[in-house]
Scaffold this motif. Sequence first.
Motif, PDB file in Angstrom:
ATOM      1  N   THR C 181       0.627  -1.303  -0.044  1.00 34.79           N
ATOM      2  CA  THR C 181       0.102  -0.032  -0.176  1.00 34.79           C
ATOM      3  C   THR C 181       0.934   1.236   0.159  1.00 34.79           C
ATOM      4  O   THR C 181       0.427   2.448  -0.364  1.00 34.79           O
ATOM      5  CB  THR C 181      -0.965   0.087   1.308  1.00 34.79           C
ATOM      6  OG1 THR C 181      -0.034  -0.016   2.576  1.00 34.79           O
ATOM      7  CG2 THR C 181      -1.891  -1.116   1.434  1.00 34.79           C
ATOM      8  N   HIS C 184       3.635   3.405  -4.381  1.00 29.97           N
ATOM      9  CA  HIS C 184       2.994   4.145  -5.224  1.00 29.97           C
ATOM     10  C   HIS C 184       2.987   3.916  -6.589  1.00 29.97           C
ATOM     11  O   HIS C 184       4.085   3.159  -6.762  1.00 29.97           O
ATOM     12  CB  HIS C 184       2.813   5.388  -4.723  1.00 29.97           C
ATOM     13  CG  HIS C 184       1.715   5.979  -3.536  1.00 29.97           C
ATOM     14  ND1 HIS C 184       0.328   5.887  -3.555  1.00 29.97           N
ATOM     15  CD2 HIS C 184       2.075   5.677  -2.192  1.00 29.97           C
ATOM     16  CE1 HIS C 184       0.106   5.869  -2.288  1.00 29.97           C
ATOM     17  NE2 HIS C 184       1.146   5.950  -1.528  1.00 29.97           N
ATOM     18  N   ALA C 186       1.249   3.343 -10.928  1.00 30.87           N
ATOM     19  CA  ALA C 186       0.198   2.604 -11.482  1.00 30.87           C
ATOM     20  C   ALA C 186       0.844   1.578 -11.988  1.00 30.87           C
ATOM     21  O   ALA C 186       1.989   1.416 -12.465  1.00 30.87           O
ATOM     22  CB  ALA C 186      -0.601   3.433 -12.529  1.00 30.87           C
ATOM     23  N   THR C 198       3.141   6.572   4.339  1.00 37.58           N
ATOM     24  CA  THR C 198       1.730   6.773   3.437  1.00 37.58           C
ATOM     25  C   THR C 198       1.270   5.540   3.135  1.00 37.58           C
ATOM     26  O   THR C 198      -0.026   5.344   2.638  1.00 37.58           O
ATOM     27  CB  THR C 198       2.300   7.179   1.782  1.00 37.58           C
ATOM     28  OG1 THR C 198       3.237   6.425   1.434  1.00 37.58           O
ATOM     29  CG2 THR C 198       2.567   8.679   2.119  1.00 37.58           C
ATOM     30  N   GLN C 208      -8.447   1.077  -1.268  1.00 44.55           N
ATOM     31  CA  GLN C 208      -8.518   2.520  -2.074  1.00 44.55           C
ATOM     32  C   GLN C 208      -7.116   2.488  -2.613  1.00 44.55           C
ATOM     33  O   GLN C 208      -6.997   2.955  -3.725  1.00 44.55           O
ATOM     34  CB  GLN C 208      -8.771   3.751  -1.271  1.00 44.55           C
ATOM     35  CG  GLN C 208     -10.217   3.845  -1.173  1.00 44.55           C
ATOM     36  CD  GLN C 208     -10.768   4.826   0.038  1.00 44.55           C
ATOM     37  OE1 GLN C 208      -9.796   5.205   0.959  1.00 44.55           O
ATOM     38  NE2 GLN C 208     -11.904   5.190  -0.024  1.00 44.55           N
ATOM     39  N   ALA C 209      -5.988   2.068  -1.921  1.00 44.27           N
ATOM     40  CA  ALA C 209      -4.731   2.031  -2.499  1.00 44.27           C
ATOM     41  C   ALA C 209      -4.727   0.935  -3.834  1.00 44.27           C
ATOM     42  O   ALA C 209      -4.056   1.585  -4.559  1.00 44.27           O
ATOM     43  CB  ALA C 209      -3.662   1.495  -1.547  1.00 44.27           C
ATOM     44  N   GLN C 210      -5.459   0.077  -3.763  1.00 38.92           N
ATOM     45  CA  GLN C 210      -5.370  -1.110  -5.021  1.00 38.92           C
ATOM     46  C   GLN C 210      -6.044  -0.029  -6.087  1.00 38.92           C
ATOM     47  O   GLN C 210      -5.675  -0.141  -7.267  1.00 38.92           O
ATOM     48  CB  GLN C 210      -5.956  -2.128  -4.790  1.00 38.92           C
ATOM     49  CG  GLN C 210      -5.659  -2.933  -3.524  1.00 38.92           C
ATOM     50  CD  GLN C 210      -6.244  -4.140  -3.352  1.00 38.92           C
ATOM     51  OE1 GLN C 210      -6.373  -5.061  -4.143  1.00 38.92           O
ATOM     52  NE2 GLN C 210      -6.137  -4.696  -1.973  1.00 38.92           N
ATOM     53  N   GLN C 211      -7.216   0.774  -5.539  1.00 41.21           N
ATOM     54  CA  GLN C 211      -7.853   1.549  -6.990  1.00 41.21           C
ATOM     55  C   GLN C 211      -6.929   2.404  -7.173  1.00 41.21           C
ATOM     56  O   GLN C 211      -6.670   2.710  -8.486  1.00 41.21           O
ATOM     57  CB  GLN C 211      -9.063   2.263  -5.958  1.00 41.21           C
ATOM     58  CG  GLN C 211     -10.128   2.618  -6.985  1.00 41.21           C
ATOM     59  CD  GLN C 211     -11.306   3.022  -6.321  1.00 41.21           C
ATOM     60  OE1 GLN C 211     -11.560   3.103  -4.945  1.00 41.21           O
ATOM     61  NE2 GLN C 211     -12.298   3.141  -6.983  1.00 41.21           N
ATOM     62  N   GLU C 212      -6.361   3.295  -6.375  1.00 41.19           N
ATOM     63  CA  GLU C 212      -5.380   4.162  -6.828  1.00 41.19           C
ATOM     64  C   GLU C 212      -4.137   3.648  -7.803  1.00 41.19           C
ATOM     65  O   GLU C 212      -3.784   4.293  -8.866  1.00 41.19           O
ATOM     66  CB  GLU C 212      -4.641   4.966  -5.926  1.00 41.19           C
ATOM     67  CG  GLU C 212      -5.514   6.029  -5.368  1.00 41.19           C
ATOM     68  CD  GLU C 212      -5.071   6.548  -3.769  1.00 41.19           C
ATOM     69  OE1 GLU C 212      -3.814   6.392  -3.345  1.00 41.19           O
ATOM     70  OE2 GLU C 212      -5.695   6.878  -2.963  1.00 41.19           O
ATOM     71  N   GLN C 213      -3.546   2.589  -7.410  1.00 40.40           N
ATOM     72  CA  GLN C 213      -2.551   2.098  -8.009  1.00 40.40           C
ATOM     73  C   GLN C 213      -3.048   1.197  -9.239  1.00 40.40           C
ATOM     74  O   GLN C 213      -1.856   0.584  -9.867  1.00 40.40           O
ATOM     75  CB  GLN C 213      -1.728   1.050  -7.143  1.00 40.40           C
ATOM     76  CG  GLN C 213      -1.151   1.843  -6.016  1.00 40.40           C
ATOM     77  CD  GLN C 213      -0.515   1.072  -5.039  1.00 40.40           C
ATOM     78  OE1 GLN C 213       0.112   0.025  -5.312  1.00 40.40           O
ATOM     79  NE2 GLN C 213      -0.269   1.164  -3.783  1.00 40.40           N
ATOM     80  N   GLN C 214      -4.293   1.112  -9.346  1.00 47.12           N
ATOM     81  CA  GLN C 214      -4.856   0.431 -10.547  1.00 47.12           C
ATOM     82  C   GLN C 214      -4.253  -0.929 -10.734  1.00 47.12           C
ATOM     83  O   GLN C 214      -4.087  -1.391 -11.891  1.00 47.12           O
ATOM     84  CB  GLN C 214      -4.568   1.118 -12.012  1.00 47.12           C
ATOM     85  CG  GLN C 214      -5.158   2.535 -11.961  1.00 47.12           C
ATOM     86  CD  GLN C 214      -4.802   3.512 -13.015  1.00 47.12           C
ATOM     87  OE1 GLN C 214      -3.907   3.146 -13.792  1.00 47.12           O
ATOM     88  NE2 GLN C 214      -5.350   4.742 -13.150  1.00 47.12           N
ATOM     89  N   THR C 299      -9.758  -0.668 -15.480  1.00 50.14           N
ATOM     90  CA  THR C 299      -9.171   0.289 -16.277  1.00 50.14           C
ATOM     91  C   THR C 299      -9.185  -0.219 -17.706  1.00 50.14           C
ATOM     92  O   THR C 299      -9.471   0.465 -18.637  1.00 50.14           O
ATOM     93  CB  THR C 299      -7.499   0.464 -15.848  1.00 50.14           C
ATOM     94  OG1 THR C 299      -7.166  -1.002 -15.741  1.00 50.14           O
ATOM     95  CG2 THR C 299      -7.202   1.026 -14.817  1.00 50.14           C
TER      96      THR C 299
END
Lengths: 169, 102, 439
Positions: C181, C184, C186, C198, C208-214, C299
């Motif tokens: 997590t 960072h 993608a 972080t 949400q971290a998985q969502q951000e990192q796609q 994505t």
Amino acid sequence: MTPVATPFFFYLLSGLAIAGGLLVITRRNAVHSALALIVTLLAVAGLYLMLYAPFVAGVQIIVYAGGIMVLFLFVIMLVSLERTIKERQFNRMWPVGLFAACALLALFMSVFAKGRALFPDRVPPPPEASNTQQIGVMLYGNYMFAFEIASLLLLVAILGAVIMAKKRI
Amino acid sequence: MVPITTIHYLVVAAALFVLGVIGVLTRRNVVIVLMSIELILNAVNLNLVAFSRMWGGLQGQVFSIFIVVDAAAEAAVGLGILIAFFRNKETINVDEIDLLKW
Amino acid sequence: MLDSFMSYLGSSVTPGEANNQLWALIYVLIIFAGVSVAVMAMNWLERKALAHFQVRLGPMRVGPHGLLQPIADAVKLLIKEDIIPAESDKFVFWIAPIIGLLAAFTVYTVVPFGPSQAVSDMNIGILFMLGVSSLAVLGVVMAGWASNSHYPLIGALRSSAQMVSYEVAMGLAVVSAILMTSLHGAGLYGVSKLSDGTGTLSMIGIVQAQQEQQVWFLFKFFPLGLIAFVIFAIAMIAETNRAPFDLPEAESELTAGFHTEYSGLRWSLFMLAEYAAMIAVSAIAVTLWLGGWLRPFPTWLSGPAWDFIFALFPGLTFVGLAAIAFLGTVRMPKHSYFRVQTIGLAAFGAVLALIGVLLLGIVIGAKVSDHDILNRTTEGLSNVFWFVFKVAVFMYLYIWYRATWPRYRFDQLMKVGWKVMLPISLGVLIVTAIVGVLL
């Protein structure tokens, strides 16, 4: 996360903790003592939450209640003796021990009563929510050396426990 | 009701500490003596965390984690010694553990 | 009251964060009822699936295709005589199943069914989940000890040794996922920065971290995430005492292990706790590695059209289940003796179809009218559906394992735990950290 810092919860949790502590030292059966100790540990974890120390509370639950107490119960089952329950529970020196402990309590209380004014009535506002991150940064920053020593201590403890408990190595 | 301040936590911790001391000094069962030591360590932890809240720093919490590590090591070694002893002497009473060698 | 009720529907945080006790209570009740129903459904599904694995029929008599069998079993267990062995420790015997059940159900306060569909979001979420689920072993140990009988005692000793051993490997696997997590960037190998503090332990934060990192952490740093996931997936079977690691209750060796002396209601509490714990650890696995509530291919198949198609899935699933039920209705024997069962199955199918149509209606209504509350409901439904779907896959895997693999021997189990799983999980953790710093 904002723990509810109400007096009610404080008195409930500390009452549970002290009642559990009393049961630990008075039960005949070691398993009952272990159960009472679990209650105390969980109540103390609740007090940590009230003190805005969620990480310490989590460690308390995982390491103490989930690890150490299971170890205790395991050993109690291994060394359980029917006759220890029927035997005398307190050693011959118990009046002396009790007196010493009560003197200690009196000392604590007198110190607290005398030093009451030294404690600030207002505590600082609750810290930011990133308690865990800050503790991690401290552990791997300022306290790096102590952290490594602690891991070494654990290694020695594992070796010691294995050597002690294993019949043939 | 009076607001809860540091001194309240200190009193609870002192009570737990004294209970642990009574357990260590008076009980005969080794397992319960070890549990009383855990009580003492918990009282110390509570003090540390309460002080860390009072001063707004995190040093107290870091030290309480070290104490938890210490408690785990102590419990493991203590119970190991207990099992070794039980295997040899068939007793778990402290006041019967009084021989230097046998 | 209605105002606070309606106002919460528009909110985007959990009831715990919004300090909304009413909604927290509603969520707790929904989760409690949902888990109980899931346990009953799992009971039926397990018996039917195991039977079909072994080319038998399984329960067929109580209700169409045995659908009412769990209810019949529950009634039987409730009215059965409650036996407490004479030589047992009454208090501990009484409280042991309750501790197991409490530990299994407390965990659900932090399970993230969606970004706002959880009772509360603790910032030590995953730590809390591991800690409380590790308390379940206390119930098992106490039950075994309190029965004052040999088989339960041996079962309890085995279970405490097993659960403590596998917790180590499990914890290390979880740590390597938490480490991700904070790395960072993608995509599968993307690591753009490693800044201080972080990462997160919060269950919602992890998803949400998985969502951000796609990327789901299962595929991150391939194959590191996959190895950690496999370690966790093995350890979680050992943690919940399920086949092939069901040594504490191995019926060929210990009659029934730690719950040999239990009967009636208390025994059913143990069963409820076991299944609830299975769902809980699966929820941890889904949250950490399988992207929690995120739908597949966010994505690759993006855009409003794909969003709409994926939002239709919950309704379509129910319609599909209804179709299966109707197919079963058509294939019921045409004898008058089966008439009641046929009507019952048809009614069950009709209820499923009705739910499906209702869900489809909400989604299509949201698409057409673009109303705020309908939109939020659609989103919430979709989140909860994907989370529950992924957990359900794990539940099916549990049954599959049980039907497929023979039971381990206890020394083999310990050997695997300490000499294989622990080194591998440590290695994965170290390599993940190195990869994260170097890339």
